[in-house]
Design a protein around this motif. Structure first.
Motif, PDB file in Angstrom:
ATOM      1  N   ARG A  71       0.862  -1.176   0.000  1.00  0.00           N
ATOM      2  CA  ARG A  71       0.000   0.000   0.000  1.00  0.00           C
ATOM      3  C   ARG A  71       0.897   1.224   0.000  1.00  0.00           C
ATOM      4  NH1 ARG A  71      -2.588  -4.201   2.207  1.00  0.00           N
ATOM      5  NH2 ARG A  71      -4.579  -4.538   1.155  1.00  0.00           N
ATOM      6  N   ALA A  72       0.329   2.393   0.190  1.00  0.00           N
ATOM      7  CA  ALA A  72       1.126   3.601   0.000  1.00  0.00           C
ATOM      8  C   ALA A  72       1.995   3.896   1.223  1.00  0.00           C
ATOM      9  CB  ALA A  72       0.211   4.770  -0.310  1.00  0.00           C
ATOM     10  N   GLU A  87       4.111   5.809  -4.973  1.00  0.00           N
ATOM     11  CA  GLU A  87       3.195   6.504  -5.880  1.00  0.00           C
ATOM     12  C   GLU A  87       2.262   5.502  -6.566  1.00  0.00           C
ATOM     13  OE1 GLU A  87       2.040   9.541  -6.574  1.00  0.00           O
ATOM     14  OE2 GLU A  87       3.263   9.835  -4.764  1.00  0.00           O
ATOM     15  N   LYS A 130      -0.601   3.944  -4.466  1.00  0.00           N
ATOM     16  CA  LYS A 130      -1.777   4.754  -4.153  1.00  0.00           C
ATOM     17  C   LYS A 130      -2.930   4.417  -5.076  1.00  0.00           C
ATOM     18  CE  LYS A 130       0.689   8.617  -2.153  1.00  0.00           C
ATOM     19  NZ  LYS A 130       1.339   9.897  -2.438  1.00  0.00           N
ATOM     20  N   ARG A 190      -3.662   2.875   2.244  1.00  0.00           N
ATOM     21  CA  ARG A 190      -3.602   3.216   0.827  1.00  0.00           C
ATOM     22  C   ARG A 190      -3.906   4.694   0.628  1.00  0.00           C
ATOM     23  NH1 ARG A 190      -7.053   2.175  -2.395  1.00  0.00           N
ATOM     24  NH2 ARG A 190      -5.944   3.005  -4.169  1.00  0.00           N
ATOM     25  N   GLY A 191      -4.358   5.326   1.647  1.00  0.00           N
ATOM     26  CA  GLY A 191      -4.662   6.748   1.545  1.00  0.00           C
ATOM     27  C   GLY A 191      -6.134   6.990   1.306  1.00  0.00           C
TER      28      GLY A 191
END
Lengths: 534, 301
Positions: A385-386, B73, B76, B104-105
């Motif tokens: 994931r980010a 990047e 995301k 993951r935002g």
């Protein structure tokens, strides 16, 4: 009916022994060994009656009573009385831990992992597994009692007589049996092995606490704790046997109850309702650092309590320090090489280096948790994931630094507060706190090394523990063995100025901090450029 | 437009070549089936694409960015379900789903609760008590609840029951309708066949076949079951016919797709009373690759 439900108990007992053919002997040898070694060491450390009476006086304060229990025979502090006073309770707690871990391992953990189901599908009775576990554990504890008793008597130390030694062994064995029974009970009530271990340790903690409060304030209260029964035997002084019978009687009731519950419940079911957990994550959890902290929270709290107690216990003996050390050659050796300051100040300086190294352990564990997560394939969830690798490693390192700082602070505060209580005109709390804080850069170097290895050579992280062991050895025993100076200089802990007898040398501290930063940076670069296992 | 692309991707672990010049291209809105036996390199490829492993040689790009350097990047806009889902035993499923979505935002959407209901998961239970299938559901729900452009699913249904498998397939079909791209690794062939537009087969670190299902049909055989009034002599000698078996009065056999026309003409002269044909399955294609591959390498596999 009972016979059928117990079918194949014998085979399963042998199976339990086969699974633990190393684990059990190691427990037995270390538990009986530590008792015998301590007894032997006492004869060397406190050779004269005068010595023993001196140490008896240092033991008469609430902090010591809370920790090791009420002393018996303090006015005639024989080797036997001393051993029973200083060692019996702690050893009993360790025996209890052994029982808890072994029972949980063979009961609820087996069931939870689905292995019990396989066994139950064979012509083995419903109670066979629990029976087998308890039989093995009772056997192990009896063996421990016999080994300890025989060993103590064989040492042939004055005042360590046959009846007392038998009772000493029996007290250890009985406390092992009752905690095996308690764990067996909780393994029937709780649905998970985590729960079983958790409840059993909570029971052990409660037993210790009730006894501590009771011993300090109200003796009747201590009789509500199985650990109170252990010290209630007054081994080598009055040799009371009835607390052993009481312990075994309660164990029997617990065992019968557990067997009954086991015979009526479903496989995989528990009796305590497993309360539903949260269906939503709190804001504090939903970040890499929040997750990392949450996973280590219980361990960190346990360590925090532990170091606070270590600090307080050292602090509580400050009162009679000077009389305490007077005749002890070994302490003079340990403290040699430290110039200036009073004996108390020298002792603080020495103690701080040891405490700082103990506080390094949880800090290192916090970094290495990341490696454990990687091995279990869980870092993948974050990195997919980010979340950048810097952020992930940074989270663990930050926790480690905070843990190191908090542990060191708590140990210093515990030590300072206890010392202040027993010393009229000793070093101030601030001075003691300062003496602890100078070790932060050395601690940071160890964290830096842990980060470096995690980033570059994750297979070799064990080096950090070896290095810490080495540091402990040379700093703690450097004076006794008269090592050359360079031996001590190989560890950052050897470079830290020994406050309060030395001045704070900021150049050294800054240099140590720079080394820590370099190691850490190397670790981050390495972690960014390597493959993630899992 | 390609969303995901690898070019001559090679990964070595010491001397062992886990991946050897792998080329994959997944276009926008496409479901790409990535199949191969265990240990063929599926998960290694995926882990390189996720930036967990660094490629020894070659390129791996997602959204036109480098899979290693721009991992954060890329992630995301990407959702991933691992094949072997290991979770934290003392967190609940609900907590883990929220954690994953936030990392993951994103924000846990209403979709989260719908998915939990659809997959029939109890989010208040600790992950330690979940079965393999339930852990997989947690990872799937977290991935599907995310607003992503690319979904990488590594054997996502290996622990699910057939009912949940169907829920999963519906969810993938929905994503496809929304124009999302999906890389689906699997060895459940019917699943790949049902869902995928294009397929790549990997074996011992090399892509041995890529193409749409119809493009790969030339490798497959059609199953025929016929019953004729007159017996057909020595059908097994006819070019393109394989595996002839007698079943009561009928004959069952396989025909190479290229030879189908010839074979039908031949058998029709024996007065056909019954003819059943089954379409070529991916399974056949798969098996044939193994057979031929196995023959080439001798006993190595």
């Amino acid at each position: 009916m009972y016979k059928q439900m117990s079918s194949k108990t014998g085979v399963l007992s042998r199976f339990v022994l086969r699974q633990d053919r190393f684990r059990i002997p190691i427990w037995l040898l270390s538990l009986s060994g530590i008792t015998l070694l301590t007894a032997q060491a006492f004869t060397g450390l406190y050779a004269t009656e005068e010595n023993r009476q001196t140490i008896a006086q240092t033991m008469v304060n609430p902090a010591m009573t809370a920790m090791v229990g009420k002393g018996y025979g303090l006015d005639d502090y024989t080797f036997g009385a001393m051993l029973a006073h200083q060692m019996l309770l702690f050893t009993a707690v360790t025996v209890a831990i052994m029982s808890i871990l072994l029972v949980a391992r063979h009961t609820r953990a087996e069931e939870e992992d689905g292995r019990l189901e396989l066994i139950r599908s064979l012509p083995a009775g419903r109670l066979a597994s629990l029976n087998a576990t308890l039989i093995v554990l009772i056997g192990v504890n009896i063996l421990l009692a016999v080994l300890t008793a025989a060993g103590l008597y064989a040492l042939n130390i004055e005042s360590i007589d046959l009846e007392g030694s038998l009772l000493y062994g029996a007290a250890l064995g009985a406390s092992g049996i009752i905690f095996a029974a308690i764990t067996a009970f909780f393994s029937q009530l709780s649905e998970s092995s985590r729960g079983t271990i958790g409840f059993s340790f909570a029971a052990l903690g409660a037993a210790y606490l009730i006894r501590a409060i009771g011993d300090v304030s109200n003796e009747t209260l201590s009789w509500f704790s199985p650990l109170g029964w252990v010290t209630g035997t007054e081994v080598y002084v009055n040799d009371y046997w009835w607390p052993i019978l009481l312990t075994l009687g309660v164990s029997l009731i617990l065992i019968l109850t557990s067997l009954y519950i086991n015979s009526i419940r479903d496989l995989d079911a528990g009796f305590l309702p497993s309360r539903p957990g949260k269906t939503r994550a709190s804001a504090a959890l939903a970040s890499p650092i929040g997750l990392a902290f949450r996973m280590q929270r219980t361990g960190i709290i346990a360590w925090a309590v532990g170091v606070l107690l270590i600090g307080a216990s050292y602090g509580s003996i400050f009162g009679d320090l000077d009389t305490f050390f007077e005749d002890m050659e070994i302490m003079k050796d340990l403290l040699s090489g430290l110039e200036g300051g009073s004996l108390t100040e020298q002792f603080i300086a020495k103690l701080m280096s040891i405490i700082a190294m103990i506080c390094t352990i949880p800090a290192l564990m916090a970094v290495f948790k990341l490696k454990g997560e990687e091995k279990k394939g869980r870092t993948e969830h974050l990195l997919a994931r980010a979340v950048s690798r810097n952020r992930l490693l940074g989270s663990y390192m930050l926790i480690s630094l905070v843990v190191g700082f908090v542990m060191l602070s708590l140990a210093a505060l515990g030590l300072g507060a206890a010392a202040e209580a027993v010393l009229e005109d000793g070093p101030s709390l601030a001075a003691i706190y300062g003496a602890a804080m100078v070790y932060l850069p050395a601690l940071a170097i160890f964290i830096g090394l842990a980060v470096l290895l995690t980033g570059l050579l994750p297979k070799l992280t064990g080096i950090t523990w070896l290095y810490l062991g080495y540091s402990f050895f040379v700093v703690y025993l450097g004076g006794v063995f008269q090592f050359d100076e360079w031996v001590g200089n190989l560890t950052p802990f050897g470079h830290v100025p020994e406050v309060p007898i030395e001045d704070v040398n900021s150049v050294v501290l800054i240099l140590l901090t720079i080394i820590a930063a370099v190691l850490t940076t190397g670790g981050f670069i390495g972690y960014r450029n390597r493959d993630i296992q899992g | 437009m390609s969303v995901l692309r690898t070019k001559q991707l090679t990964k070595k672990f010491g001397d062992f070549k886990a991946l050897d010049g792998v080329n994959i291209e997944v276009n926008k809105g496409e479901v790409y089936g990535f199949i191969g036996p265990n240990g063929a390199g599926k998960s290694t490829t995926i882990r390189v694409l996720l930036g967990m492993l660094k490629a020894t040689e070659g390129k791996a790009e997602i959204f036109g960015m480098d899979a290693w350097k721009d991992a954060v990047e890329i992630h995301k806009r990407l959702a991933y379900v691992p094949g072997d889902v290991n979770l934290w035993p003392n967190l609940t499923g609900g907590e883990v789903i929220d954690l994953f979505v936030k990392l993951r935002g994103g924000n846990p959407s209403t979709r989260r609760d719908q998915l939990i209901e659809k997959f029939d998961l109890d989010p208040s239970k600790k992950c330690g008590t979940y079965s393999k299938g339930n852990r997989q559901k947690v990872a799937l729900i977290a991935a599907l609840a995310s607003e992503a452009d690319l979904y990488i699913l590594d054997e996502p249904t290996s622990g699910l029951d057939p009912l949940m498998e169907r829920v999963f397939q519906e969810s993938v079909a929905e994503l496809k309708k929304e124009g999302k791209s999906i890389l689906l690794s699997s060895h459940i062939l019917s699943e790949v066949e049902k869902l995928c537009d294009r397929i790549g087969i990997i074996r011992q670190g090399q892509m041995i076949e890529t193409g749409s299902l119809s493009e790969l049909r030339h490798l497959t055989r059609t199953h025929l079951l016929i019953e004729t009034k007159q017996p057909i002599p020595s059908l097994e000698d006819f070019p393109g016919v394989h595996d002839v078996k007698e079943k009561e009065r009928a004959l069952s056999f396989q025909v190479d797709t290229e030879q189908l026309d010839q074979v039908i003409k031949h058998i029709s002269s024996y007065e056909v009373v019954k003819l059943e044909s089954a379409p070529p399955t991916l399974e056949d294609l798969f098996m044939r690759h193994y057979e031929s591959g196995g023959a080439e390498d001798g006993g190595e596999a």
